[in-house]
Enzyme design. Sequence first.
Site, PDB file in Angstrom:
ATOM      1  N   HIS A  85      -2.857 -12.564  -4.907  1.00 56.48           N
ATOM      2  CA  HIS A  85      -3.777 -12.399  -6.030  1.00 56.48           C
ATOM      3  C   HIS A  85      -3.788 -10.924  -6.432  1.00 56.48           C
ATOM      4  O   HIS A  85      -3.875 -10.050  -5.562  1.00 56.48           O
ATOM      5  CB  HIS A  85      -5.208 -12.764  -5.617  1.00 56.48           C
ATOM      6  CG  HIS A  85      -5.414 -14.211  -5.296  1.00 56.48           C
ATOM      7  ND1 HIS A  85      -6.260 -15.017  -6.028  1.00 56.48           N
ATOM      8  CD2 HIS A  85      -4.916 -14.987  -4.309  1.00 56.48           C
ATOM      9  CE1 HIS A  85      -6.265 -16.231  -5.510  1.00 56.48           C
ATOM     10  NE2 HIS A  85      -5.459 -16.237  -4.458  1.00 56.48           N
ATOM     11  N   ALA A 129      -4.302  -6.923   0.524  1.00 59.11           N
ATOM     12  CA  ALA A 129      -3.353  -6.008  -0.125  1.00 59.11           C
ATOM     13  C   ALA A 129      -4.056  -5.131  -1.141  1.00 59.11           C
ATOM     14  O   ALA A 129      -3.723  -3.951  -1.298  1.00 59.11           O
ATOM     15  CB  ALA A 129      -2.237  -6.807  -0.799  1.00 59.11           C
ATOM     16  N   ALA A 130      -5.062  -5.697  -1.818  1.00 58.68           N
ATOM     17  CA  ALA A 130      -5.824  -4.914  -2.794  1.00 58.68           C
ATOM     18  C   ALA A 130      -6.486  -3.714  -2.134  1.00 58.68           C
ATOM     19  O   ALA A 130      -6.511  -2.614  -2.708  1.00 58.68           O
ATOM     20  CB  ALA A 130      -6.880  -5.800  -3.462  1.00 58.68           C
ATOM     21  N   GLY A 141       0.812  -1.212   0.000  1.00 62.44           N
ATOM     22  CA  GLY A 141       0.000   0.000   0.000  1.00 62.44           C
ATOM     23  C   GLY A 141       0.843   1.258   0.000  1.00 62.44           C
ATOM     24  O   GLY A 141       0.590   2.202  -0.772  1.00 62.44           O
ATOM     25  N   TYR A 188      -2.295 -21.913  -5.456  1.00 63.06           N
ATOM     26  CA  TYR A 188      -2.165 -21.346  -6.806  1.00 63.06           C
ATOM     27  C   TYR A 188      -0.699 -21.214  -7.184  1.00 63.06           C
ATOM     28  O   TYR A 188       0.197 -21.231  -6.340  1.00 63.06           O
ATOM     29  CB  TYR A 188      -2.860 -19.987  -6.912  1.00 63.06           C
ATOM     30  CG  TYR A 188      -2.491 -18.953  -5.860  1.00 63.06           C
ATOM     31  CD1 TYR A 188      -1.418 -18.078  -6.037  1.00 63.06           C
ATOM     32  CD2 TYR A 188      -3.243 -18.824  -4.697  1.00 63.06           C
ATOM     33  CE1 TYR A 188      -1.102 -17.121  -5.094  1.00 63.06           C
ATOM     34  CE2 TYR A 188      -2.937 -17.871  -3.744  1.00 63.06           C
ATOM     35  CZ  TYR A 188      -1.861 -17.019  -3.944  1.00 63.06           C
ATOM     36  OH  TYR A 188      -1.550 -16.079  -2.998  1.00 63.06           O
ATOM     37  N   ASP A 205      -3.807  -2.103   6.233  1.00 63.45           N
ATOM     38  CA  ASP A 205      -3.894  -2.829   7.500  1.00 63.45           C
ATOM     39  C   ASP A 205      -3.775  -1.922   8.716  1.00 63.45           C
ATOM     40  O   ASP A 205      -4.146  -2.325   9.821  1.00 63.45           O
ATOM     41  CB  ASP A 205      -2.803  -3.905   7.571  1.00 63.45           C
ATOM     42  CG  ASP A 205      -3.158  -5.141   6.777  1.00 63.45           C
ATOM     43  OD1 ASP A 205      -4.292  -5.212   6.263  1.00 63.45           O
ATOM     44  OD2 ASP A 205      -2.315  -6.051   6.674  1.00 63.45           O
ATOM     45  N   GLN A 207      11.237   0.695   7.802  1.00 58.85           N
ATOM     46  CA  GLN A 207      12.067   0.328   8.942  1.00 58.85           C
ATOM     47  C   GLN A 207      13.068  -0.785   8.624  1.00 58.85           C
ATOM     48  O   GLN A 207      14.126  -0.868   9.250  1.00 58.85           O
ATOM     49  CB  GLN A 207      11.201  -0.092  10.120  1.00 58.85           C
ATOM     50  CG  GLN A 207      10.398  -1.357   9.927  1.00 58.85           C
ATOM     51  CD  GLN A 207       9.581  -1.716  11.161  1.00 58.85           C
ATOM     52  OE1 GLN A 207       9.556  -0.979  12.138  1.00 58.85           O
ATOM     53  NE2 GLN A 207       8.916  -2.854  11.113  1.00 58.85           N
ATOM     54  N   LEU A 256      10.119   4.257  12.917  1.00 58.60           N
ATOM     55  CA  LEU A 256       9.496   5.388  13.601  1.00 58.60           C
ATOM     56  C   LEU A 256       9.381   5.104  15.097  1.00 58.60           C
ATOM     57  O   LEU A 256       8.931   4.039  15.509  1.00 58.60           O
ATOM     58  CB  LEU A 256       8.112   5.634  13.008  1.00 58.60           C
ATOM     59  CG  LEU A 256       7.375   6.900  13.448  1.00 58.60           C
ATOM     60  CD1 LEU A 256       8.055   8.139  12.866  1.00 58.60           C
ATOM     61  CD2 LEU A 256       5.911   6.846  13.013  1.00 58.60           C
TER      62      LEU A 256
END
Length: 378
Positions: free
Chosen positions: A47, A306-307, A15, A214, A293, A35, A130
């Site tokens: 995917h 992730a999408a 992201g 997959y 997330d 980091q 951070l």
Amino acid sequence: MKSKPRIAIIGAGLGGTAGAALLAKAGFDVKLYEQAPAFARIGAGIHLGPNVMKIMRRIGIEDELNRMGSHPDFWYSRHWQTGDELAAIPLGDYALSHYGASYLTVHRGDFHAMMTAALPAGLLAFNKKLTEVEDLGDVVKLHFTDGTVEDCDIVIGADGVNSKLRDALLGPELPKYSGYVGHRAVFPTPIDSGPLPYDMCVKWWSDDRHMMVYYVTEKRDEIYYVTGVPEAEWDMTKSWVPSSQEEMREAFDGWHPTVQSLINGTKEISKWPLLERDPLPLWSRGRIVLLGDACHPMKPHMAQGAAMAIEDAAMLVRCFQEVGAENHTLAFKLYEKNRTERASRVQKVSHDNTWLRTNENPDWCFGYDVFNVPLVQP
């Protein structure tokens, strides 16, 4: 002439990297802080649906990804014991013609490396962990473990489920352990698949657990599986632990011989807790905003975690372009208004673990185009 707002992104995962690439392409002043000292090809697959590939088109790596990844013809769901087909969702050429972009499965590390390579030189800084963030109203100060302090005008928290930026907004709070673990393994495709040929993309289901399988390369020489298995407790001081063939055989005792062939072919297996959070009361405050997330972690059961982070990043950039990054408060409101409902829906379906178990229509998910969906005003 007023200078452009300085935008800092904390966390160079998928992201954060997508956000940095899109911001740079749009002409914004952006710096990405990570980091880790470097990136490695960590063993996991991913995917990339048409909703993500349209964003990769903007970044400029769609064609390269299409050459590298595996293009499954269907998303199959199968019965854990008999191998009977429970569902077959068309992908392949259908995805390209129906949604306007491909559906791929790839190695997460290969995908991340490709996105990182698309960043302008000097934009990504490693070894930047951070420790503290100070929003002073007119400027934000970022303190890192190496003793450096960086000033910026906007901070984007893309730092994952244990986000330091989220803690700054809402106070420290551990994510919730869902009661499930995921076993992960990437390994050379076994020669003998058992009674059934390996599907390009398949989820094996029982009542209380599953295995998603997959290919992660165009050559189909490397295969990946990830599971969802109930486990009562997890030591929250550990982000993952090693697993074994013996543990997998026990967890999937009695399952179809094709599943057993995968377990037998596995060399290294890791086990991860599946973590969640309740929907947050806010996604931003002051000059700090969250994505992925950091604000809506979810189980991986839709293959859309992730999408959602990548879509968040693209929508945030779109909102900056719409109202101007100097109007960050309005941009943040516009961003949250246009992402909360979708992210929450994906979070809920992922939690329920029902996605594509039967022949449902996935258009609402795969057909989404973050660049062209009408914006809802806050």
